[in-house]
Design an enzyme around this catalytic site. Structure first.
Site, PDB file in Angstrom:
ATOM      1  N   MET A  44       0.835  -1.204   0.000  1.00  0.00           N
ATOM      2  CA  MET A  44       0.000   0.000   0.000  1.00  0.00           C
ATOM      3  C   MET A  44       0.871   1.256   0.000  1.00  0.00           C
ATOM      4  O   MET A  44       0.388   2.357   0.242  1.00  0.00           O
ATOM      5  CB  MET A  44      -0.947   0.010   1.203  1.00  0.00           C
ATOM      6  CG  MET A  44      -1.895  -1.190   1.207  1.00  0.00           C
ATOM      7  SD  MET A  44      -3.423  -0.913   2.101  1.00  0.00           S
ATOM      8  CE  MET A  44      -2.816  -0.602   3.742  1.00  0.00           C
TER       9      MET A  44
ATOM     10  N   HIS B 273       9.213  -2.849   3.538  1.00  0.00           N
ATOM     11  CA  HIS B 273       8.869  -3.004   2.124  1.00  0.00           C
ATOM     12  C   HIS B 273      10.126  -3.273   1.296  1.00  0.00           C
ATOM     13  O   HIS B 273      10.133  -4.110   0.400  1.00  0.00           O
ATOM     14  CB  HIS B 273       8.212  -1.723   1.592  1.00  0.00           C
ATOM     15  CG  HIS B 273       6.904  -1.381   2.221  1.00  0.00           C
ATOM     16  ND1 HIS B 273       6.742  -0.287   3.042  1.00  0.00           N
ATOM     17  CD2 HIS B 273       5.687  -1.969   2.139  1.00  0.00           C
ATOM     18  CE1 HIS B 273       5.483  -0.216   3.431  1.00  0.00           C
ATOM     19  NE2 HIS B 273       4.821  -1.225   2.909  1.00  0.00           N
TER      20      HIS B 273
ATOM     21  N   LYS C  68       5.472  -9.532   9.409  1.00  0.00           N
ATOM     22  CA  LYS C  68       4.920  -8.539  10.333  1.00  0.00           C
ATOM     23  C   LYS C  68       3.408  -8.712  10.398  1.00  0.00           C
ATOM     24  O   LYS C  68       2.816  -8.698  11.476  1.00  0.00           O
ATOM     25  CB  LYS C  68       5.268  -7.127   9.844  1.00  0.00           C
ATOM     26  CG  LYS C  68       5.284  -6.095  10.945  1.00  0.00           C
ATOM     27  CD  LYS C  68       3.985  -5.377  11.100  1.00  0.00           C
ATOM     28  CE  LYS C  68       3.806  -4.340  10.027  1.00  0.00           C
ATOM     29  NZ  LYS C  68       2.506  -3.666  10.164  1.00  0.00           N
ATOM     30  N   ASP C  69       2.791  -8.896   9.228  1.00  0.00           N
ATOM     31  CA  ASP C  69       1.350  -9.128   9.150  1.00  0.00           C
ATOM     32  C   ASP C  69       1.124 -10.643   9.109  1.00  0.00           C
ATOM     33  O   ASP C  69       0.819 -11.222   8.071  1.00  0.00           O
ATOM     34  CB  ASP C  69       0.791  -8.429   7.915  1.00  0.00           C
ATOM     35  CG  ASP C  69       1.082  -6.937   7.957  1.00  0.00           C
ATOM     36  OD1 ASP C  69       0.301  -6.203   8.566  1.00  0.00           O
ATOM     37  OD2 ASP C  69       2.145  -6.512   7.433  1.00  0.00           O
TER      38      ASP C  69
ATOM     39  N   MET D 161       8.548  -1.965  11.948  1.00  0.00           N
ATOM     40  CA  MET D 161       8.301  -0.923  10.954  1.00  0.00           C
ATOM     41  C   MET D 161       6.880  -1.032  10.428  1.00  0.00           C
ATOM     42  O   MET D 161       6.364  -2.128  10.203  1.00  0.00           O
ATOM     43  CB  MET D 161       9.288  -1.065   9.818  1.00  0.00           C
ATOM     44  CG  MET D 161      10.680  -0.709  10.255  1.00  0.00           C
ATOM     45  SD  MET D 161      11.596  -0.089   8.872  1.00  0.00           S
ATOM     46  CE  MET D 161      12.817   0.876   9.709  1.00  0.00           C
ATOM     47  N   SER D 162       6.252   0.126  10.237  1.00  0.00           N
ATOM     48  CA  SER D 162       4.897   0.171   9.705  1.00  0.00           C
ATOM     49  C   SER D 162       4.684   1.551   9.111  1.00  0.00           C
ATOM     50  O   SER D 162       5.169   2.548   9.650  1.00  0.00           O
ATOM     51  CB  SER D 162       3.878  -0.051  10.835  1.00  0.00           C
ATOM     52  OG  SER D 162       2.584   0.307  10.402  1.00  0.00           O
ATOM     53  N   SER D 163       3.962   1.587   7.997  1.00  0.00           N
ATOM     54  CA  SER D 163       3.603   2.898   7.435  1.00  0.00           C
ATOM     55  C   SER D 163       2.822   3.699   8.463  1.00  0.00           C
ATOM     56  O   SER D 163       2.888   4.927   8.487  1.00  0.00           O
ATOM     57  CB  SER D 163       2.775   2.723   6.168  1.00  0.00           C
ATOM     58  OG  SER D 163       3.472   1.921   5.239  1.00  0.00           O
TER      59      SER D 163
HETATM   60  P1  AMP Z   1       1.535  -2.681   3.544  1.00  0.00           P
HETATM   61  O1  AMP Z   1       2.047  -1.680   2.564  1.00  0.00           O
HETATM   62  O2  AMP Z   1       1.577  -2.225   4.964  1.00  0.00           O
HETATM   63  O3  AMP Z   1       0.241  -3.304   3.127  1.00  0.00           O
HETATM   64  O4  AMP Z   1       2.582  -3.879   3.516  1.00  0.00           O
HETATM   65  C1  AMP Z   1       2.994  -4.467   2.300  1.00  0.00           C
HETATM   66  C2  AMP Z   1       3.848  -5.661   2.593  1.00  0.00           C
HETATM   67  O5  AMP Z   1       4.969  -5.254   3.362  1.00  0.00           O
HETATM   68  C3  AMP Z   1       3.123  -6.746   3.403  1.00  0.00           C
HETATM   69  O6  AMP Z   1       3.512  -8.020   2.922  1.00  0.00           O
HETATM   70  C4  AMP Z   1       3.624  -6.507   4.786  1.00  0.00           C
HETATM   71  O7  AMP Z   1       3.625  -7.660   5.588  1.00  0.00           O
HETATM   72  C5  AMP Z   1       5.044  -6.075   4.500  1.00  0.00           C
HETATM   73  N1  AMP Z   1       5.572  -5.338   5.653  1.00  0.00           N
HETATM   74  C6  AMP Z   1       5.061  -4.219   6.227  1.00  0.00           C
HETATM   75  N2  AMP Z   1       5.783  -3.879   7.308  1.00  0.00           N
HETATM   76  C7  AMP Z   1       6.776  -4.807   7.417  1.00  0.00           C
HETATM   77  C8  AMP Z   1       7.845  -5.026   8.328  1.00  0.00           C
HETATM   78  N3  AMP Z   1       8.062  -4.210   9.359  1.00  0.00           N
HETATM   79  N4  AMP Z   1       8.644  -6.078   8.123  1.00  0.00           N
HETATM   80  C9  AMP Z   1       8.449  -6.926   7.095  1.00  0.00           C
HETATM   81  N5  AMP Z   1       7.464  -6.785   6.203  1.00  0.00           N
HETATM   82  C10 AMP Z   1       6.638  -5.740   6.360  1.00  0.00           C
END
Ligand code: AMP
Length: 304
Positions: free
Chosen positions: A30, A37, A150-151, A185-187
């Protein structure tokens, strides 16, 4: 990196690559890229020939009172990050491109794995995720697809969907990437005020305490869940939503710790809802702890 916006271009790029004998690696996201990412892009880059990153803030996986409108976005910065990671194709569709007829009449629902944990407070979330990921798998075709642990529940749900529907995709789980101080880490960390960001450390610290207890011989689920509740309970800025031990593959609740289990948690910190987990593999007195990896700083490679 080339940026494309249509399903037709995405199909063409992937088909052309496979026709010339190249493999395809897919990283669904996202956007608002961070080192988590980027670690997925690096895993795809190392193992496949054409690396495709998709960037789509999928409205159907947000509930009515969730943060769809506020979700952080920065396409310029994300394009730079994708270029730095040697991504080949960045797919950035509009909502209309993904859902030309509005909300789809056909959805993908994975039973059982989606009812507890995050599914309890986010009843429409996983159907939104599985439906959009199934669409992306259909657009991209045969590939390896990279997801972060993470998810953790999301990864288990996508693996189940892929097996159940015989999708021609090799789903690859990748390590959880942490900030230097341990915070996952998280957006959504972008929502945190400085003192909230500081308080968020209690989540990974409580998981470390759980790992230490299990390494020290603790085998009772309720006790280790209690360790998290007690620690997080001492931090007034953090409201724990759940902390539960589950079988790492089936996500079935476990009363005793053995085999491979995950302790997954979700918590509200300020405006952010944060996830974290530890995976424990227990064989007799031997315990393998997977808390992921920490980065040395922004954008640097992840190190154990
Ligand atoms: P998102 O953009 O948050 O939907 O995440 C996109 C992908 O990145 C998903 O497969 C998440 O699990 C992965 N992701 C997000 N944060 C992390 C993190 N801290 N460590 C590893 N993978 C991550």
């Amino acid at each position: 990196v080339i940026t494309i916006h249509t399903v037709e271009e995405l199909r063409r790029e992937c088909e052309q690559a496979r026709m010339s004998g190249r493999t395809v690696g897919l990283v669904p996201t996202m956007g608002f890229f961070h080192a988590g990412h980027r670690s997925l892009m690096q895993a795809a880059r190392a193992a496949t020939d054409l690396v495709v990153v998709t960037l789509f803030v999928n409205p159907t996986q947000f509930g009515p009172n969730e943060d769809l409108a506020a979700y952080p976005r920065d396409l310029d910065r994300d394009s730079d990050a994708a270029r730095d990671e040697n991504v080949d194709v960045l797919f950035v569709p509009t909502v209309e491109e993904m859902y030309p007829e509005g909300a789809p009449l056909t959805t993908v629902h994975v039973d059982r794995l989606t009812t507890g944990l995050c599914g309890a407070s986010r009843p429409v979330h996983f159907d939104g995720v599985t439906t959009v990921v199934a669409k992306l798998f259909s657009m991209v075709g045969r590939c390896s697809a990279y997801f972060g642990r993470k998810d953790f529940q999301q990864l288990a749900v996508i693996q189940q969907m892929t097996r159940d529907l015989n999708l021609p995709v090799d789903v690859v789980g990748c390590p959880l990437v942490r900030e230097p101080d341990g915070v996952a880490m998280s957006s959504r960390n972008a929502y945190l005020e400085p003192e909230e960001r500081e308080a968020a450390r209690v989540l990974s610290e409580s998981l470390r305490a759980v790992a230490d207890a299990v390494v020290g011989g603790e085998r009772d689920t309720a006790t280790v869940e209690g360790i998290v509740r007690e620690r997080v309970g001492r931090e007034p800025r953090v409201a724990l939503e759940y902390a539960e031990v589950r079988d790492a593959r089936t996500l079935v609740p476990r009363t005793e710790l053995d085999g491979t289990v995950v302790l997954a948690l979700a918590a509200a910190v300020g405006r952010a809802r944060l996830l974290d987990n530890v995976v424990l593999t227990i064989r007799g007195s031997h315990v393998d702890v997977d808390l992921g990896v920490r980065t040395g700083g922004r954008g640097t490679p992840a190190v154990p």
